[in-house]
Write an enzyme that holds these catalytic residues in place. Structure first.
Site, PDB file in Angstrom:
ATOM      1  N   CYS A  85       0.846  -1.195   0.000  1.00  0.00           N
ATOM      2  CA  CYS A  85       0.000   0.000   0.000  1.00  0.00           C
ATOM      3  C   CYS A  85       0.885   1.251   0.000  1.00  0.00           C
ATOM      4  O   CYS A  85       1.628   1.468  -0.942  1.00  0.00           O
ATOM      5  CB  CYS A  85      -0.992  -0.037   1.154  1.00  0.00           C
ATOM      6  SG  CYS A  85      -2.335   1.184   0.962  1.00  0.00           S
ATOM      7  N   HIS A 189      -3.823  -4.820  -0.409  1.00  0.00           N
ATOM      8  CA  HIS A 189      -3.433  -5.324   0.905  1.00  0.00           C
ATOM      9  C   HIS A 189      -3.444  -6.854   0.896  1.00  0.00           C
ATOM     10  O   HIS A 189      -4.510  -7.462   1.001  1.00  0.00           O
ATOM     11  CB  HIS A 189      -4.413  -4.825   1.971  1.00  0.00           C
ATOM     12  CG  HIS A 189      -4.259  -3.379   2.295  1.00  0.00           C
ATOM     13  ND1 HIS A 189      -3.407  -2.914   3.264  1.00  0.00           N
ATOM     14  CD2 HIS A 189      -4.856  -2.276   1.769  1.00  0.00           C
ATOM     15  CE1 HIS A 189      -3.475  -1.598   3.331  1.00  0.00           C
ATOM     16  NE2 HIS A 189      -4.348  -1.181   2.437  1.00  0.00           N
ATOM     17  N   GLU A 191      -2.681  -8.783   3.262  1.00  0.00           N
ATOM     18  CA  GLU A 191      -3.162  -9.253   4.561  1.00  0.00           C
ATOM     19  C   GLU A 191      -4.684  -9.218   4.663  1.00  0.00           C
ATOM     20  O   GLU A 191      -5.253  -9.819   5.574  1.00  0.00           O
ATOM     21  CB  GLU A 191      -2.525  -8.428   5.687  1.00  0.00           C
ATOM     22  CG  GLU A 191      -3.082  -7.038   5.896  1.00  0.00           C
ATOM     23  CD  GLU A 191      -2.554  -5.980   4.944  1.00  0.00           C
ATOM     24  OE1 GLU A 191      -2.823  -4.792   5.175  1.00  0.00           O
ATOM     25  OE2 GLU A 191      -1.867  -6.339   3.967  1.00  0.00           O
TER      26      GLU A 191
END
Length: 209
Positions: A85, A189, A191
């Site tokens: 990001c 992202h 995650e």
């Protein structure tokens, strides 16, 4: 064999979630660290980032010796590096969010606001969207086609198309990933991208550029 992965803590990252995702992807040791000495000894480095470009850039510069340690280990020694990001955007020459702020300059280009060409297009670009690897770009060992989670109002526009590793479409093309040599950055992202994101992180853990 356990590897020390440095997850850089400069007050601007979603550290807990990124740490957990790296562990779930197969990492044995992840050091969440603001210590340049740990970064200089790391076998892989992850630079997260959420918020504005300027705040993240200033936060990174404010950690004594951190930028120099990153330069030495990533650009000097060639260890695998992943920016996430705003951590990806910091690779640029500069960002134009709330004025011009210098970035690391590892991949020449600018971070610019997403232009709304259609009133139906929402900014920030938020939610799930396709990741489409470019045939000419670097990072082919990491970036595969799929769907990932994005959240950003600014986008990285590299000077050279050869540094673009993947694109996404949000009222027009936006860069989803950049790559040069041992350096990869993703706008999305991992995650938060469930199976797609964990698979990408697992590939990063095995990547030997």
């Amino acid at each position: 064999m356990a590897e020390a992965i440095a997850l850089v803590d400069y007050g601007a990252g979603n550290l807990h979630s990124v740490h957990n995702a790296l562990m779930a992807a197969g990492a044995e040791r992840v050091a969440v660290t603001a210590d340049p000495a740990v970064v200089r000894g790391a076998r892989r480095i992850v630079l997260p980032g959420v918020g504005s470009f300027g705040a993240c850039a200033r936060g990174l510069q404010a950690v004594p010796g951190m930028v120099e340690a990153l330069e030495k280990r990533v650009r000097g020694d060639g260890v695998p590096f992943l920016g996430v990001c705003v951590g990806m955007q910091l690779l640029a020459t500069r960002g134009l969010e709330f004025g011009a702020t210098p970035g690391l300059g590892w991949i020449p280009g600018e971070v610019r606001p997403i232009e709304r060409t259609d009133p139906a297009i929402k900014v920030p670009h938020m939610g799930w969207n396709d990741v489409l690897p470019t045939p000419h770009g670097g990072g082919a060992a990491l970036i595969e086609p799929g769907e990932a989670y994005f959240l950003h109002s600014y986008h990285f526009q590299p000077d050279s198309g050869r540094d673009v590793a993947a694109m996404t479409d949000h009222g027009g093309g936006l860069v989803a990933a950049v790559a040069r040599d041992n350096i990869v950055g993703v706008q999305f992202h991992p995650e938060k991208s469930q199976a797609y994101g964990l698979a990408l992180l697992a590939r990063f853990l095995e990547w030997e550029p």
